[in-house]
Design a protein around this motif. Structure first.
Motif, PDB file in Angstrom:
ATOM      1  N   LEU A 288      -1.258  -5.081  13.598  1.00  0.00           N
ATOM      2  CA  LEU A 288      -2.250  -5.065  14.597  1.00  0.00           C
ATOM      3  C   LEU A 288      -1.854  -5.556  15.920  1.00  0.00           C
ATOM      4  O   LEU A 288      -2.352  -4.870  16.836  1.00  0.00           O
TER       5      LEU A 288
ATOM      6  N   TRP B 199      -6.712 -12.771  17.918  1.00  0.00           N
ATOM      7  CA  TRP B 199      -8.039 -12.064  17.861  1.00  0.00           C
ATOM      8  C   TRP B 199      -8.514 -11.901  19.251  1.00  0.00           C
ATOM      9  O   TRP B 199      -8.974 -10.971  19.440  1.00  0.00           O
TER      10      TRP B 199
ATOM     11  N   GLN C 223     -10.048  -0.664  14.026  1.00  0.00           N
ATOM     12  CA  GLN C 223      -9.076   0.209  13.057  1.00  0.00           C
ATOM     13  C   GLN C 223      -8.622  -0.687  12.009  1.00  0.00           C
ATOM     14  O   GLN C 223      -8.454  -0.275  10.845  1.00  0.00           O
ATOM     15  N   PHE C 224      -8.530  -1.961  12.093  1.00  0.00           N
ATOM     16  CA  PHE C 224      -8.223  -2.956  11.213  1.00  0.00           C
ATOM     17  C   PHE C 224      -9.208  -3.845  10.367  1.00  0.00           C
ATOM     18  O   PHE C 224      -9.128  -4.577   9.735  1.00  0.00           O
TER      19      PHE C 224
ATOM     20  N   THR D  14      -6.892  -9.803  21.680  1.00  0.00           N
ATOM     21  CA  THR D  14      -6.745  -8.512  21.483  1.00  0.00           C
ATOM     22  C   THR D  14      -8.338  -7.775  21.656  1.00  0.00           C
ATOM     23  O   THR D  14      -8.444  -6.603  22.114  1.00  0.00           O
TER      24      THR D  14
ATOM     25  N   THR E 130      -8.660  -1.351  18.768  1.00  0.00           N
ATOM     26  CA  THR E 130      -7.791  -1.839  17.691  1.00  0.00           C
ATOM     27  C   THR E 130      -8.313  -2.664  16.392  1.00  0.00           C
ATOM     28  O   THR E 130      -7.836  -2.477  15.267  1.00  0.00           O
ATOM     29  N   LEU E 131      -9.148  -3.482  16.867  1.00  0.00           N
ATOM     30  CA  LEU E 131      -9.696  -4.557  15.803  1.00  0.00           C
ATOM     31  C   LEU E 131     -10.659  -3.742  14.913  1.00  0.00           C
ATOM     32  O   LEU E 131     -10.602  -3.836  13.660  1.00  0.00           O
TER      33      LEU E 131
ATOM     34  N   GLU F  69       0.542  -6.794   7.709  1.00  0.00           N
ATOM     35  CA  GLU F  69      -0.567  -5.966   8.192  1.00  0.00           C
ATOM     36  C   GLU F  69      -0.871  -6.702   9.847  1.00  0.00           C
ATOM     37  O   GLU F  69      -1.258  -5.955  10.638  1.00  0.00           O
TER      38      GLU F  69
ATOM     39  N   PHE G 223     -11.605 -10.934  10.803  1.00  0.00           N
ATOM     40  CA  PHE G 223     -10.384 -11.071  11.084  1.00  0.00           C
ATOM     41  C   PHE G 223      -9.897 -12.275  10.130  1.00  0.00           C
ATOM     42  O   PHE G 223      -8.980 -12.137   9.520  1.00  0.00           O
TER      43      PHE G 223
END
Length: 398
Positions: A74, A15, A28-29, A18, A25-26, A70, A37
């Motif tokens: 990521l 995490w 988006q997830f 990223t 990107t984080l 998933e 997270f």
């Protein structure tokens, strides 16, 4: 951003990496904060860990992960990963590339179990049996016992005098085996002035007071202190409490190694002293260096003449194993072929620890490459510790 160690202690560090490189990107997830997270991909559990000074510290850790596919999506959305295996295949040793391992693998050196270690393991089994019979609350009060037995079992397999300081010397111990092999390589590579590293993270006698208290039925809570590993190890150096290091130096000298050709990394306590040592090692003026992963891992560039590396014990983290072996399988090594040895004792926890460590290392490579398909899995980057059930089964020969 480029790094050789994106994950060191936990997959949760993914995490952070990223968040630095691709925070979008984080989002988006639905993991733009660390709490989110964890909520989506992990669970936090308390755990005890021992620092370099031999003190226990309480930490909350990411024990298990969930929603594996998933999580892999990521990572792969913003990470490009080249594993060490792929890099070695691409470059080879030509033009200063990576050296190859002798036999294409780490060489396992297995020594027979001594009668003293067998007797100590019998004591540990009795402790396990007593622990397993405790009622719920008492088992909770003594919850650290499996960790203590794990540490004691590891230490006994390394050198019985780490748990019984007055025990008789074992001529077939791992320490003696490593000293003999290192001395043989030292003599065989005299012309080229080749060098070696000996890694050992457990180097002082293990405190047995809490296990003794448990065996006697006395309550002795585990000592919880703030994690200050570097200061703890520095304090031990000031007190010259490096029992196993000093013992290893004596055995190497007895095998014909010149004392001036041996260095203990903790003797070099400033950047200037360390840099001077590294230059000597790269010239072959110092040919054997002994130390811990913490002191002889990241930032140690002594690969020029490095011929052999010895794992006298196993590190706790897969990342530590990578850091150790990254000292020798490294660009700039003049040797086209190098040797790496791991030492273990029959009838102890050694084989299971190494198996679990290597399995975790493989799992990390799969995670970084986005190859995990499991919905749930344990943190592959976490420390290697065997449960009470695993320990008693191994020591019972099951």
């Amino acid at each position: 951003l480029a790094t050789g160690t994106p994950i060191t202690n936990t997959l949760g560090e993914a995490w952070m990496m990223t968040n630095i490189m691709a925070p979008h990107t984080l989002q988006q997830f639905n993991a733009d904060t660390f709490d989110r997270f964890v909520g989506n991909f992990a669970s936090i559990e308390p755990a005890f860990e021992m620092n370099a000074g031999g003190k226990w510290v309480a930490k909350n850790s990411l024990k298990k992960f969930q929603n594996g596919p998933e999580l892999m999506k990521l990572l792969r959305a913003s990470w490009d990963v080249i594993t060490s295996e792929k890099l070695a295949a691409l470059l080879g040793h030509e033009a200063g590339g990576l050296p190859k391992l002798k036999g294409e693998k780490v060489q396992a050196v297995v020594v027979p179990q001594s009668s003293a270690v067998q007797s100590f393991n019998d004591v540990l089994k009795q402790v396990y049996q007593k622990f397993s019979k405790l009622p719920g609350q008492e088992k909770k009060d003594w919850s650290y016992i499996p960790i203590l037995t794990f540490m004691a079992g590891r230490a006994a397999a390394l050198d019985i005098q780490l748990v019984y300081p007055s025990a008789k010397e074992d001529p077939q111990s791992k320490v003696n085996a490593a000293a003999k092999r290192a001395a043989d390589i030292y003599a065989a590579t005299e012309k080229d002035k080749s060098t070696q590293l000996i890694f050992c993270d457990t180097f002082n006698p293990v405190k047995m007071d809490k296990l003794v208290s448990f065996a006697k039925g006395e309550f002795a809570g585990v000592q919880i202190e703030e994690d200050d590993s570097e200061k703890e190890e520095a304090a031990l150096v000031e007190k010259h409490e490096r029992f196993l290091y000093g013992k290893l130096v004596k055995k190497l000298v007895q095998q014909g190694v010149k004392k001036d050709d041996i260095a203990i990394i903790t003797d070099y306590d400033t950047d200037a002293k360390r840099n001077s040592l590294f230059e000597k090692v790269n010239r072959g003026d110092v040919r054997i260096v002994i130390g811990s992963t913490q002191k002889m891992g990241i930032g140690v560039n002594v690969q020029t003449k490095l011929k052999a590396l010895h794992h006298l014990d196993s590190p706790y983290l897969p990342a530590d194993l990578e850091q150790r072996e990254g000292r020798i399988v490294r660009f700039g090594n003049e040797n086209a072929e190098v040797e790496v040895y791991s030492y273990g004792m029959e009838g102890t926890l050694d084989a299971a620890i190494w198996t679990k460590l290597l399995r975790k290392s493989k799992f990390i490579r799969q995670a970084l490459s986005g190859q995990i398909t499991e919905r749930e899995f344990e943190d592959p980057a976490g420390p290697v510790v065997l449960s009470a059930e695993e320990q008693v089964a191994l020591l019972s020969g099951d």
